[in-house]
Write an enzyme that holds these catalytic residues in place. Structure first.
Site, PDB file in Angstrom:
ATOM      1  N   PRO A  43      81.611  63.706  62.582  1.00  0.00           N
ATOM      2  CA  PRO A  43      81.861  63.277  63.958  1.00  0.00           C
ATOM      3  C   PRO A  43      81.805  64.418  64.974  1.00  0.00           C
ATOM      4  O   PRO A  43      81.320  64.227  66.092  1.00  0.00           O
ATOM      5  CB  PRO A  43      83.261  62.658  63.890  1.00  0.00           C
TER       6      PRO A  43
ATOM      7  N   GLY B 285      54.362  46.827  82.757  1.00  0.00           N
ATOM      8  CA  GLY B 285      55.153  46.415  83.900  1.00  0.00           C
ATOM      9  C   GLY B 285      56.451  45.753  83.471  1.00  0.00           C
ATOM     10  O   GLY B 285      57.115  46.198  82.536  1.00  0.00           O
TER      11      GLY B 285
ATOM     12  N   GLU C 266      68.000  64.396  62.494  1.00  0.00           N
ATOM     13  CA  GLU C 266      67.305  65.390  61.662  1.00  0.00           C
ATOM     14  C   GLU C 266      66.956  66.635  62.469  1.00  0.00           C
ATOM     15  O   GLU C 266      65.907  67.246  62.279  1.00  0.00           O
ATOM     16  CB  GLU C 266      66.038  64.797  61.033  1.00  0.00           C
TER      17      GLU C 266
ATOM     18  N   THR D  91      67.969  68.111  66.617  1.00  0.00           N
ATOM     19  CA  THR D  91      67.591  67.814  67.994  1.00  0.00           C
ATOM     20  C   THR D  91      66.376  68.641  68.396  1.00  0.00           C
ATOM     21  O   THR D  91      66.013  69.623  67.740  1.00  0.00           O
ATOM     22  CB  THR D  91      68.739  68.134  68.957  1.00  0.00           C
TER      23      THR D  91
ATOM     24  N   ARG E 136      45.471  41.432  80.978  1.00  0.00           N
ATOM     25  CA  ARG E 136      46.224  41.258  82.222  1.00  0.00           C
ATOM     26  C   ARG E 136      45.317  41.508  83.428  1.00  0.00           C
ATOM     27  O   ARG E 136      44.729  42.586  83.567  1.00  0.00           O
ATOM     28  CB  ARG E 136      47.402  42.232  82.254  1.00  0.00           C
TER      29      ARG E 136
ATOM     30  N   HIS F  25      80.537  67.617  64.146  1.00  0.00           N
ATOM     31  CA  HIS F  25      79.621  68.670  63.699  1.00  0.00           C
ATOM     32  C   HIS F  25      78.292  68.052  63.312  1.00  0.00           C
ATOM     33  O   HIS F  25      78.080  67.656  62.171  1.00  0.00           O
ATOM     34  CB  HIS F  25      80.229  69.439  62.523  1.00  0.00           C
TER      35      HIS F  25
ATOM     36  N   LEU G 293      66.756  68.215  54.576  1.00  0.00           N
ATOM     37  CA  LEU G 293      66.364  67.841  55.932  1.00  0.00           C
ATOM     38  C   LEU G 293      64.907  68.186  56.196  1.00  0.00           C
ATOM     39  O   LEU G 293      64.196  67.457  56.894  1.00  0.00           O
ATOM     40  CB  LEU G 293      67.266  68.536  56.955  1.00  0.00           C
TER      41      LEU G 293
END
Length: 400
Positions: free
Chosen positions: A145, A355, A379, A381, A284, A147, A255
Site C-alpha cells: 500500500p 468524437g 510494472e 511507472t 462517418r 511502497h 518484473l
C-alpha cells in the site's frame, strides 16, 4: 489511383510489410491467439468491463488449452515458445483487453516464472503443471500500500519460528489475487533480530491468516480481478521459501519478464483503437463526405500508424534479443516506456476521431485508453523507467 482521389487502402500493419519479419510458426501462433480473442473475449469484454467482473477461471482454462500460460517457459507442461511468439500473443490478448493480457502476464511471467526460475524441484512439480493448464491461478505479491515504486523499503516481514516461517504484512493492487490458488509473496527475512534480505515464498492462498479482498470501484482494468492480500502471522513450512531467490534482484528480474510482454501488449490496445478509428472515419460522413477524406483526419491517422509501426519494430527487436539471451533490463525499460506511452497517445487521439461516440462503450477506444492509464504506471511507472534508462546513459543513479 483510380479517379484521382481513391487508392487501395492497407491496414496499419501492412504499411511496412512487417509480417515479412516473422517466421511461419510465429504467424501461426499469432493467428491462433487472435481467433480465441475474437471468439472468447471480444463478444463479452464490454459487458465484463461495465460490470467490473471477468470469468478468470474460465478464461485461464481456455488459455491453458492453447499453451498460453507460461508459454515461454520450458518443461512442467509449459510450451517453451520463443520470446517473440510470447510477445505476439500478448499483443493479440491486449487487443482484446489489457485486463485479459494481465491475467496471462501475471500467471506466466510473474508467478510461474518466479517458481520456474527460483523454486525447488518440489515447488515446480507441485505448482507449474496445474498453472500451465489454468487449473491453478497464481498471483505475485510485491507491491505494498505504501511502497509501489520503492520495493526496497517494503514492510512485509518473514520471521523464523523454529523450522517454520511466519509472514506478516500486506500487498496491494495484486492482479488475480481474489481468485488465486497460490501467491508468490516477497518479504524481508528477519534474521538475528534484524530485517535482512528480501526472500520469496510460495504461499497457498487457503493458508490460515491469508485474506484476499477484491478492490472495487476501479475506473481502469475493470475486466481484471485485482485485490489486496493481508498476511496475518501466516505460518509456512521451511520448504515454502524459493531457495534460489535471495535479494531484491529476484523479484525485479520477474518484473523484467513481465515488462517485455507489456511492451508488446500495449501495441495491441493501440492497434485495436487505430483499426476502430479507421473504420469509423471511413463510414462517418460530415460535409458530404467521409471524415477519412479530410486532411486533418489523415494527418492523425498517419502519425498514429507511424508510431504503431515504430513500437512494433522496437518490440520485435527486444524479442529477438531475448531469444538470443541478450536482453538487458534497461532495454526492456525502453520498450515499456515508449510503447505504453505511445499506445496511450494513440488511444486518446483515436477518441478525438470518434468524437462523442468515442466515449461510448459500443466502441473499445475509451476502454483501452482507461486501461492504458494503469498499464502506464504498473510494472514500473514511466518515471522509474526514465531513471533506469538515465542511469544506464550516465552511470549515475538518480533514484534517491
Amino acid at each position: 489511383m483510380t479517379d484521382g482521389r481513391r487508392a487501395a487502402a492497407v491496414t496499419p500493419e501492412e504499411l511496412l510489410d512487417l509480417d515479412s519479419l516473422l517466421t511461419e510458426e510465429e504467424l501461426q501462433i499469432r493467428e491462433v491467439v487472435r481467433r480465441v480473442v475474437d471468439d472468447r473475449v471480444r463478444p463479452h469484454v464490454a459487458q465484463w468491463y461495465e460490470r467490473g467482473e471477468v470469468p478468470v477461471r474460465e478464461l485461464a482454462v481456455e488459455f491453458g488449452k492453447l499453451g498460453l500460460l507460461g508459454m515461454h517457459l520450458t518443461g512442467y507442461g509449459c510450451a517453451g515458445s520463443s520470446a517473440v511468439a510470447y510477445g505476439l500473443a500478448c499483443l493479440e490478448l491486449e487487443a482484446g483487453d489489457s485486463g485479459v493480457r494481465s491475467l496471462v502476464s501475471v500467471q506466466g511471467s510473474l508467478a510461474m516464472y518466479a517458481i520456474w526460475r527460483f523454486g525447488s524441484e518440489e515447488q515446480k512439480q507441485r505448482w507449474l503443471p496445474p498453472m500451465a493448464t489454468g487449473e491453478a491461478i497464481g498471483c505475485f505479491g510485491l507491491t505494498e500500500p505504501d511502497h509501489g515504486s520503492d520495493p526496497a523499503n517494503m514492510i512485509s516481514r518473514a520471521r523464523r519460528d523454529g523450522s517454520d516461517w511466519v509472514l506478516s504484512g500486506g500487498k496491494m493492487w495484486i492482479t488475480n489475487a481474489p481468485v488465486a490458488d497460490v501467491a508468490v509473496i516477497w518479504a524481508r527475512a528477519v534474521e538475528d533480530g534484524a530485517a535482512g534480505r528480501v526472500r520469496g515464498f510460495v504461499v497457498p492462498m487457503d493458508s490460515p491468516g491469508v485474506t484476499a479482498r477484491e478492490i472495487r470501484h476501479k475506473m481502469s482494468l475493470r475486466a481484471s480481478a485485482t485485490g489486496e492480500i493481508v498476511l496475518d502471522d501466516v505460518r509456512l513450512p521451511a520448504d515454502a521459501v524459493l531457495p534460489d531467490a535471495a535479494g531484491l534482484g529476484a523479484p525485479l528480474s520477474c518484473l523484467t519478464e513481465a515488462r517485455h510482454g507489456i511492451a508488446w501488449g500495449a501495441l495491441g490496445a493501440a492497434r485495436d483503437c487505430l483499426h476502430t478509428a479507421l473504420r469509423y472515419a471511413g463510414e462517418r460522413e460530415q460535409f458530404g463526405r467521409p471524415i477519412a477524406g479530410f486532411q486533418l483526419t489523415q494527418a492523425k491517422l498517419a502519425d498514429m500508424a507511424v508510431e504503431l509501426q515504430k513500437g512494433y519494430l522496437l518490440a520485435l527487436h527486444l524479442g529477438r534479443l531475448a531469444d538470443r539471451g541478450a536482453l538487458r533490463p534497461e532495454q526492456v525499460s525502453v520498450g515499456k516506456l515508449n510503447n505504453v506511452r505511445e499506445a496511450l497517445a494513440i488511444a486518446r487521439q483515436c477518441r478525438t476521431i470518434l468524437g462523442a461516440n468515442g466515449i461510448s462503450g459500443e466502441y473499445p477506444v475509451l476502454r483501452h485508453a482507461n486501461n492504458l492509464e494503469s498499464v502506464l504506471t504498473y510494472e514500473g511507472t514511466s518515471e522509474v523507467h526514465q531513471l533506469i534508462i538515465g542511469q544506464r546513459l550516465t552511470g549515475l543513479a538518480a533514484f534517491v
